[in-house]
Design a protein around this motif. Structure first.
Motif, PDB file in Angstrom:
ATOM      1  N   GLY A  64       0.839  -1.193   0.000  1.00 38.66           N
ATOM      2  CA  GLY A  64       0.000   0.000   0.000  1.00 38.66           C
ATOM      3  C   GLY A  64       0.873   1.241   0.000  1.00 38.66           C
ATOM      4  N   PRO A  65       0.276   2.419   0.034  1.00 38.90           N
ATOM      5  CA  PRO A  65       1.053   3.658   0.064  1.00 38.90           C
ATOM      6  C   PRO A  65       1.943   3.705   1.305  1.00 38.90           C
ATOM      7  CG  PRO A  65      -1.284   4.096  -0.323  1.00 38.90           C
ATOM      8  CD  PRO A  65      -1.172   2.660   0.057  1.00 38.90           C
ATOM      9  N   ALA A  66       3.162   4.203   1.143  1.00 37.25           N
ATOM     10  CA  ALA A  66       4.098   4.264   2.273  1.00 37.25           C
ATOM     11  C   ALA A  66       3.537   5.102   3.419  1.00 37.25           C
ATOM     12  CB  ALA A  66       5.440   4.826   1.815  1.00 37.25           C
ATOM     13  N   ALA A  67       2.742   6.119   3.099  1.00 41.70           N
ATOM     14  CA  ALA A  67       2.193   6.996   4.147  1.00 41.70           C
ATOM     15  C   ALA A  67       0.958   6.408   4.821  1.00 41.70           C
ATOM     16  CB  ALA A  67       1.855   8.369   3.568  1.00 41.70           C
ATOM     17  N   GLY A  68       0.454   5.289   4.298  1.00 42.51           N
ATOM     18  CA  GLY A  68      -0.707   4.662   4.924  1.00 42.51           C
ATOM     19  C   GLY A  68      -1.924   4.640   4.022  1.00 42.51           C
ATOM     20  N   GLU A  69      -2.868   3.755   4.348  1.00 42.56           N
ATOM     21  CA  GLU A  69      -4.106   3.658   3.595  1.00 42.56           C
ATOM     22  C   GLU A  69      -4.877   4.983   3.688  1.00 42.56           C
ATOM     23  OE1 GLU A  69      -5.368   0.960   1.735  1.00 42.56           O
ATOM     24  OE2 GLU A  69      -3.266   0.370   1.964  1.00 42.56           O
ATOM     25  N   PRO A  70      -5.333   5.526   2.559  1.00 46.51           N
ATOM     26  CA  PRO A  70      -6.041   6.818   2.591  1.00 46.51           C
ATOM     27  C   PRO A  70      -7.205   6.849   3.577  1.00 46.51           C
ATOM     28  CG  PRO A  70      -5.522   6.213   0.331  1.00 46.51           C
ATOM     29  CD  PRO A  70      -5.151   5.025   1.182  1.00 46.51           C
ATOM     30  N   LYS A  71      -7.952   5.750   3.656  1.00 43.34           N
ATOM     31  CA  LYS A  71      -9.109   5.728   4.555  1.00 43.34           C
ATOM     32  C   LYS A  71      -8.673   5.828   6.023  1.00 43.34           C
ATOM     33  CE  LYS A  71     -13.435   3.348   5.577  1.00 43.34           C
ATOM     34  NZ  LYS A  71     -14.279   2.145   5.375  1.00 43.34           N
ATOM     35  N   LEU A  72      -7.545   5.218   6.358  1.00 43.88           N
ATOM     36  CA  LEU A  72      -7.059   5.306   7.734  1.00 43.88           C
ATOM     37  C   LEU A  72      -6.537   6.710   8.026  1.00 43.88           C
ATOM     38  CD1 LEU A  72      -6.371   4.234  10.503  1.00 43.88           C
ATOM     39  CD2 LEU A  72      -4.292   3.203   9.553  1.00 43.88           C
ATOM     40  N   ARG A  73      -5.823   7.310   7.102  1.00 46.15           N
ATOM     41  CA  ARG A  73      -5.331   8.675   7.317  1.00 46.15           C
ATOM     42  C   ARG A  73      -6.506   9.644   7.507  1.00 46.15           C
ATOM     43  NH1 ARG A  73      -1.364   9.859   2.501  1.00 46.15           N
ATOM     44  NH2 ARG A  73      -0.511  11.535   3.820  1.00 46.15           N
ATOM     45  N   TYR A  88      -5.925  18.740  11.364  1.00 46.04           N
ATOM     46  CA  TYR A  88      -5.025  18.149  10.380  1.00 46.04           C
ATOM     47  C   TYR A  88      -5.820  17.568   9.214  1.00 46.04           C
ATOM     48  CZ  TYR A  88      -1.219  18.340  13.818  1.00 46.04           C
ATOM     49  OH  TYR A  88      -0.266  18.757  14.715  1.00 46.04           O
ATOM     50  N   GLN A  89      -5.216  17.602   8.039  1.00 48.60           N
ATOM     51  CA  GLN A  89      -5.748  16.942   6.864  1.00 48.60           C
ATOM     52  C   GLN A  89      -5.002  15.617   6.681  1.00 48.60           C
ATOM     53  OE1 GLN A  89      -8.450  18.188   5.258  1.00 48.60           O
ATOM     54  NE2 GLN A  89      -8.344  19.728   6.904  1.00 48.60           N
ATOM     55  N   PRO A  90      -5.523  14.693   5.876  1.00 45.09           N
ATOM     56  CA  PRO A  90      -4.819  13.420   5.665  1.00 45.09           C
ATOM     57  C   PRO A  90      -3.367  13.590   5.214  1.00 45.09           C
ATOM     58  CG  PRO A  90      -7.051  13.261   4.827  1.00 45.09           C
ATOM     59  CD  PRO A  90      -6.859  14.690   5.233  1.00 45.09           C
ATOM     60  N   GLU A  91      -3.077  14.644   4.432  1.00 47.86           N
ATOM     61  CA  GLU A  91      -1.703  14.838   3.968  1.00 47.86           C
ATOM     62  C   GLU A  91      -0.758  15.248   5.092  1.00 47.86           C
ATOM     63  OE1 GLU A  91      -4.032  18.550   2.446  1.00 47.86           O
ATOM     64  OE2 GLU A  91      -4.400  16.400   2.738  1.00 47.86           O
ATOM     65  N   ASN A  92      -1.311  15.602   6.256  1.00 48.67           N
ATOM     66  CA  ASN A  92      -0.500  15.927   7.432  1.00 48.67           C
ATOM     67  C   ASN A  92      -0.197  14.699   8.279  1.00 48.67           C
ATOM     68  OD1 ASN A  92      -2.510  18.607   7.227  1.00 48.67           O
ATOM     69  ND2 ASN A  92      -0.359  19.070   7.591  1.00 48.67           N
ATOM     70  N   ILE A  93      -0.544  13.512   7.792  1.00 53.56           N
ATOM     71  CA  ILE A  93      -0.467  12.296   8.614  1.00 53.56           C
ATOM     72  C   ILE A  93       0.267  11.188   7.877  1.00 53.56           C
ATOM     73  CG2 ILE A  93      -1.884  10.445   9.645  1.00 53.56           C
ATOM     74  CD1 ILE A  93      -4.068  12.756   9.950  1.00 53.56           C
TER      75      ILE A  93
END
Length: 387
Positions: A64-73, A88-93
């Motif tokens: 999956g994406p290195a920053a995490g699953e979009p739904k979890l972020r 915070y927005q998902p891109e901050n996580i």
């Protein structure tokens, strides 16, 4: 073999040595009262396990994406807004392999040679090691039981130098159980802004609070504090998900992107189906959290009362987490000798305070069953009487 200097400068884990010996004794059939565990002794709640099983059945087993699953972020961003008033927005996580990796990623992304990182003691034992690995200098500031083992705003102000880059703040605290009050957090935030340094707030125990204690996230104090704050958190303690290895870091986009690049070259993404369990933890019933908290509250009361009744020991009241930090200095033993002898003589496993930067104390975890707590108190009293 010639090892890298960074490997040789790491301090060995004292806690691991005690834990390994305790496990070996248990394997031999010895009745060990184990107060060393830093994890809840509960199973992960059923709805979280079911969500991970369902994700497996749906084929959520690939990279999956290195920053995490979009739904979890997105779920984490919603949680931070709802619970902590942090926008915070998902891109901050970034989702990380446990809370530990969130801190490690951040420190590697921020800290360079000779940068100073202020760490109040007692501290979680990995903080200084992470800073040293990044080439920085951990600046340890001692706190006292008389102040609840909490850093004051004035101590912080006096410790800041032109080289100071970051403060590591842990509330509720491991190992002391200290919880900074909202007023104390506001005072520290004022210094952070005034002196223009960064802070990472380790909030892994935020849901484990007692006696009306209130958790205020430092980034919620003001827009200026928010701009200088990073949040480290995870699912291990509140949701009994220690083995799942799911944590997260929230903060400025530039730092999160840097942490994501680091993670992309180290561990890549967190276990994919485990992240779907984490989504269920945030979005599902919070009743299991309250059930665990009720058990911790009862155990805390019994262990605290028992420890405080033992002549020669003293202990602050923990307002959070699931630890007692007990001063054993009147026995004349350092914390490591105390713990080794206690394990040998009475089969009680405790963690020496020297691992946390305070050799006067030992840490007892009450994330264990009530029978072990009651037997452990009797054995501890017998051991202290023999010192």
């Amino acid at each position: 073999m010639q090892l890298a200097a960074r490997a040789n400068q790491l301090s060995p884990s004292v806690t691991l040595a005690i834990s390994t010996k305790a496990k070996a004794m248990k394997a031999e059939g010895i009745d060990v009262c184990d107060f060393s565990a830093g994890e809840p002794d509960f199973d992960t709640p059923a709805h979280i396990r079911e969500a991970a099983k369902d994700a497996l059945d749906r084929g959520k087993t690939r990279y999956g994406p290195a920053a995490g699953e979009p739904k979890l972020r997105q779920a984490i961003a919603a949680k931070l807004q709802k619970d902590n008033a942090l926008s915070y927005q998902p891109e901050n996580i970034i989702v990380t392999n446990g809370g530990k990796q969130s801190l490690f990623n951040l420190i590697l992304a921020l800290i360079e040679s000779d940068d100073e990182v202020i760490i109040p003691a007692p501290y979680w034992l990995s903080y200084p090691e992470m800073v040293k690995l990044a080439g920085g200098n951990p600046i340890i500031i001692s706190t006292e039981a008389s102040n609840g083992y909490k850093l004051t705003a004035e101590q912080l102000r006096q410790s800041i130098t032109p080289k100071t880059k970051l403060l590591i703040l842990n509330t509720p605290s491991n190992p002391t159980g200290a919880v900074y009050s909202p007023d104390e957090i506001r005072a520290i935030a004022e210094v952070i802004v005034e002196r223009d340094i960064l802070v990472v707030s380790d909030e892994i125990y935020e849901k484990i609070l007692y006696d009306g204690a209130e958790h205020l996230s430092i980034g919620a104090v003001s827009p200026e504090a928010f701009a200088r704050t990073f949040i480290s958190n995870g699912f291990a303690k509140s949701y009994a998900m220690t083995g799942w290895r799911v944590g997260y870091l929230a903060g400025a986009v530039e730092a999160i992107q840097a942490a994501t690049r680091l993670q992309g070259h180290s561990t890549s993404n967190v276990c994919t189906f485990a992240q779907y369990g984490a989504i269920a933890a945030l979005e599902g019933s919070q009743e299991p959290v309250q059930t665990m908290l009720a058990a911790f509250t009862e155990r805390r009361s019994v262990l605290l009362e028992g420890a405080r009744a033992i002549s020669g020991l003293s202990c602050s009241v923990p307002d959070g987490a699931f630890y007692l930090f007990i001063d054993v200095s009147k026995t004349g033993l350092g914390s490591l000798d105390f713990c080794k002898s206690l394990l040998d003589a009475e089969s009680v496993a405790a963690v020496p305070g020297v691992a946390f930067g305070d050799d006067r104390c030992i840490r007892l975890s009450y994330a264990t069953d009530m029978t072990s707590i009651q037997k452990g108190i009797e054995r501890l009293e017998r051991f202290v009487a023999s010192c």
